[in-house]
Design an enzyme around this catalytic site. Structure first.
Site, short mmCIF file in Angstrom:
data_model
loop_
_atom_site.label_atom_id
_atom_site.label_comp_id
_atom_site.label_asym_id
_atom_site.label_seq_id
_atom_site.Cartn_x
_atom_site.Cartn_y
_atom_site.Cartn_z
N SER A 240 0.83 -1.21 0.00
CA SER A 240 0.00 0.00 0.00
C SER A 240 0.86 1.26 0.00
O SER A 240 0.61 2.20 -0.77
CB SER A 240 -0.97 0.00 1.19
OG SER A 240 -0.31 -0.24 2.40
N HIS A 270 -1.78 -8.92 1.59
CA HIS A 270 -1.46 -7.70 2.34
C HIS A 270 -2.47 -7.49 3.47
O HIS A 270 -2.27 -7.92 4.59
CB HIS A 270 -1.42 -6.52 1.36
CG HIS A 270 -0.84 -5.26 1.90
ND1 HIS A 270 -0.26 -5.16 3.13
CD2 HIS A 270 -0.75 -4.01 1.36
CE1 HIS A 270 0.17 -3.93 3.33
NE2 HIS A 270 -0.13 -3.21 2.28
N HIS A 316 7.55 -12.92 10.60
CA HIS A 316 7.63 -11.59 9.96
C HIS A 316 8.82 -11.53 9.03
O HIS A 316 9.86 -12.13 9.31
CB HIS A 316 7.73 -10.48 11.01
CG HIS A 316 7.28 -9.16 10.48
ND1 HIS A 316 8.13 -8.31 9.83
CD2 HIS A 316 6.06 -8.57 10.47
CE1 HIS A 316 7.45 -7.24 9.46
NE2 HIS A 316 6.19 -7.36 9.83
N ARG A 325 3.20 -3.81 17.78
CA ARG A 325 1.80 -3.51 17.45
C ARG A 325 0.91 -4.63 18.00
O ARG A 325 -0.24 -4.41 18.37
CB ARG A 325 1.63 -3.37 15.93
CG ARG A 325 2.46 -2.25 15.34
CD ARG A 325 2.38 -2.23 13.83
NE ARG A 325 2.87 -3.48 13.25
CZ ARG A 325 2.73 -3.83 11.97
NH1 ARG A 325 2.13 -3.02 11.14
NH2 ARG A 325 3.20 -4.98 11.54
N ASP A 371 -1.13 -9.05 13.24
CA ASP A 371 -2.39 -9.66 12.84
C ASP A 371 -2.86 -10.77 13.77
O ASP A 371 -4.00 -11.22 13.68
CB ASP A 371 -2.28 -10.19 11.41
CG ASP A 371 -2.11 -9.05 10.43
OD1 ASP A 371 -2.81 -8.03 10.60
OD2 ASP A 371 -1.28 -9.15 9.52
N1 CMX Z 1 4.04 -20.70 10.20
C1 CMX Z 1 4.67 -21.66 9.53
N2 CMX Z 1 5.76 -21.47 8.80
C2 CMX Z 1 6.27 -20.23 8.77
C3 CMX Z 1 5.69 -19.17 9.47
C4 CMX Z 1 4.51 -19.43 10.21
N3 CMX Z 1 3.84 -18.47 10.87
N4 CMX Z 1 6.41 -18.06 9.25
C5 CMX Z 1 7.41 -18.41 8.42
N5 CMX Z 1 7.32 -19.73 8.13
C6 CMX Z 1 8.13 -20.50 7.21
C7 CMX Z 1 8.01 -19.88 5.82
O1 CMX Z 1 6.82 -20.32 5.17
C8 CMX Z 1 9.27 -20.35 5.16
O2 CMX Z 1 9.09 -21.69 4.77
P1 CMX Z 1 9.73 -22.27 3.41
O3 CMX Z 1 11.21 -22.17 3.62
O4 CMX Z 1 9.21 -23.65 3.34
O5 CMX Z 1 9.22 -21.38 2.29
C9 CMX Z 1 10.27 -20.30 6.31
O6 CMX Z 1 9.49 -20.34 7.51
C10 CMX Z 1 11.14 -19.06 6.31
O7 CMX Z 1 10.28 -17.91 6.27
P2 CMX Z 1 10.74 -16.53 6.91
O8 CMX Z 1 11.94 -16.05 6.15
O9 CMX Z 1 10.85 -16.66 8.37
O10 CMX Z 1 9.48 -15.60 6.64
P3 CMX Z 1 9.14 -14.82 5.32
O11 CMX Z 1 9.82 -13.51 5.36
O12 CMX Z 1 9.33 -15.68 4.11
O13 CMX Z 1 7.56 -14.62 5.48
C11 CMX Z 1 5.54 -14.11 6.60
C12 CMX Z 1 7.01 -13.74 6.42
C13 CMX Z 1 4.87 -13.08 7.51
C14 CMX Z 1 4.82 -14.09 5.23
C15 CMX Z 1 5.46 -15.52 7.23
O14 CMX Z 1 6.05 -15.48 8.51
C16 CMX Z 1 4.06 -16.07 7.31
O15 CMX Z 1 3.58 -16.67 6.35
N6 CMX Z 1 3.35 -15.86 8.47
C17 CMX Z 1 1.99 -16.27 8.60
C18 CMX Z 1 1.05 -15.29 7.91
C19 CMX Z 1 0.99 -13.95 8.64
O16 CMX Z 1 0.96 -13.88 9.84
N7 CMX Z 1 0.97 -12.84 7.86
C20 CMX Z 1 0.89 -11.50 8.45
C21 CMX Z 1 2.17 -10.68 8.27
C22 CMX Z 1 2.00 -9.35 8.97
C23 CMX Z 1 2.95 -8.27 8.47
O17 CMX Z 1 3.68 -8.51 7.47
O18 CMX Z 1 2.96 -7.18 9.05
#
Ligand code: CMX
Length: 432
Positions: A240, A270, A316, A325, A371
């Site tokens: 955004s 997002h 994250h 937050r 979230d």
């Molecule tokens: N549950 C399970 N697995 C997770 C996880 C979670 N909550 N968070 C990270 N992982 C996994 C990733 O899927 C990734 O797996 P692969 O290697 O198989 O692809 C691995 O851990 C490494 O990921 P990372 O580098 O720690 O995290 P990313 O930067 O790739 O992703 C995020 C960040 C937020 C998308 C991820 O932690 C996630 O999917 N969380 C759950 C969804 C969520 O809460 N989204 C809200 C985000 C809020 C914000 O951005 O402000």
């Protein structure tokens, strides 16, 4: 008004600072880009600048350099309220200084003065099919305001580039004043009495929002203040904020840019994360017919992970600590409705999930993000329509992105135009 005067008084020194930096060090390397990053959504590429906020991996978001606990502590609050004036936060984001109560109230008064939403905007919203998504309505309403853009008018009259930040700020105030009213109207149109909200000039932005939404519990006024403050900004690289900057860099006015930003916020990756988290919490509640034991919850988490799904609300891309937050909202819930069963599940997840994620060893950050709790809080106060949550996020996000927009114009930030390469070119680079 006060924001114009304050920014005006800072402009010369900011322009001198930026000009000096560019002149003396413009060719210094700020970062490099790998092929993975080119193909990987430009993740972590250092290619944007903002002084409004910064996501610090070790403490979370900083607004104008200040951590959230400091911001919430130092911003002035309405009498008897637990959370600060949203107008005070807008002052801090725009000006970079904490306002006095009087200064925060000046912003609030300016918002009240500009809060009347033109009739044609209500008509646009009423004319849309009943099942239009609240975010589509929100984005359209914002475009409906474009006809009044002072920036577009002044630009067409030939106003010089250096002066354009002033009408940009006029538009920012004009628009942000109305967003709470528009959001509440969308809520009532879709799920309530379809009435046009009334903005009380003697109450602040947060109190008005709570009342326009028809929420009787007075504590929701503080919840609304907290929610808007927490969602205001998160650097410039998220979808955004970046959309707002990109569209604004074409000198499209704030209405075009913010409507586009909201279209990005509407994407499932997002703005929708908070409703996924709430759905997860409610799924647990349903599965166990209430609050599970810690052992049951850990087992449920493992089942989720083993089936290839993520635990929503945890992890994250940048942060390596619990998201402040999250912490602020969690503390609010703990203080005011610790006996709410959904909140109890959120609390138990906080105790159980990090250990599970650590043991699994994949997530770089096993801690809760914003979230993990925000949907549960809204749900507690009676906002149970998941589709609406992104609109709430959008009202908050407007504060940061409009501050960025105004400063981008003030500092003459140019049209954004990165360079593309073909896959063959990347293969050539790889072969060297
Ligand atoms: N549950 C399970 N697995 C997770 C996880 C979670 N909550 N968070 C990270 N992982 C996994 C990733 O899927 C990734 O797996 P692969 O290697 O198989 O692809 C691995 O851990 C490494 O990921 P990372 O580098 O720690 O995290 P990313 O930067 O790739 O992703 C995020 C960040 C937020 C998308 C991820 O932690 C996630 O999917 N969380 C759950 C969804 C969520 O809460 N989204 C809200 C985000 C809020 C914000 O951005 O402000």
């Amino acid at each position: 008004m006060i924001l114009h005067n304050k920014i005006d008084s800072q402009l010369e020194s900011w322009r001198t600072r930026v000009t000096k930096l560019l002149k003396e060090s413009g060719d210094k390397v700020a970062g490099e880009v790998t092929i993975s990053q080119v193909y990987g959504g430009m993740r972590s590429v250092k290619a944007l600048v903002t002084d409004i906020s910064f996501v610090d991996p070790t403490v979370g978001i900083r607004y104008r350099g200040h951590t959230l606990p400091v911001v919430l502590e130092k911003l002035p609050k309405p009498k008897g309220a637990e959370m600060p004036y949203v107008g005070g936060l807008y002052y801090l984001l725009m000006v970079g200084e904490f306002p006095t109560e009087e200064e925060a109230l000046e912003v609030e008064a300016e918002w009240a003065k500009n809060s009347t939403v033109p009739d044609h905007v209500f008509k646009i919203l009423r004319g849309m099919p009943k099942d239009t998504h609240p975010m589509a309505l929100f984005s359209q309403a914002i475009l409906g305001l474009q006809v009044d853009s002072e920036f577009a008018k002044r630009y067409a009259e030939g106003m010089g580039k250096k002066a354009l930040w002033r009408p940009a700020l006029d538009d920012a105030i004009y628009m942000t004043s109305k967003l709470g009213v528009i959001a509440a109207f969308i809520y009532r149109l879709k799920y309530g009495d379809k009435g046009e909200p009334f903005y009380d000039h003697d109450a602040d932005y947060g109190a008005n929002f709570a009342r326009m939404m028809g929420i009787k519990d007075k504590k929701y006024e503080d919840m609304a203040r907290l929610y808007f403050i927490l969602h205001a900004d998160h650097e410039s690289g998220n979808v955004s904020a970046h959309t707002m900057h990109l569209v604004g860099s074409s000198l499209a006015d704030i209405f075009y840019a913010f409507s586009a930003a909201m279209n990005g916020l509407a994407g499932p990756l997002h703005g929708l994360a908070n409703q996924n988290c709430l759905a997860f919490v409610m799924g647990i509640h349903e599965e166990f017919n209430g609050v599970p034991t810690k052992e049951q919850l850990a087992e449920y988490a493992w089942e989720t992970l083993n089936s290839g799904r993520v635990i929503p609300g945890y992890g994250h891309a940048v942060l390596r600590v619990p998201d402040p937050r999250y912490t602020e909202q969690f503390n609010f819930g703990k203080k005011h409705f610790a006996d709410d069963e959904l909140f109890q599940i959120v609390e138990m997840m906080d105790e159980v999930i990090p250990a599970v994620l650590k043991e699994q060893g994949k997530a770089k950050n096993p801690w809760p993000n914003v979230d993990a709790v925000s949907g549960s809080l809204q749900y507690h106060y009676g906002i149970k329509e998941f589709d609406f949550y992104t609109v709430l996020f959008g009202v908050g996000r407007a504060l940061g992105v409009t501050a960025n927009y105004v400063w981008a114009r003030a500092l003459g930030q140019p049209l954004e135009r990165p360079k593309s390469l073909t896959t063959a070119m990347l293969e050539d680079i790889a072969a060297k």
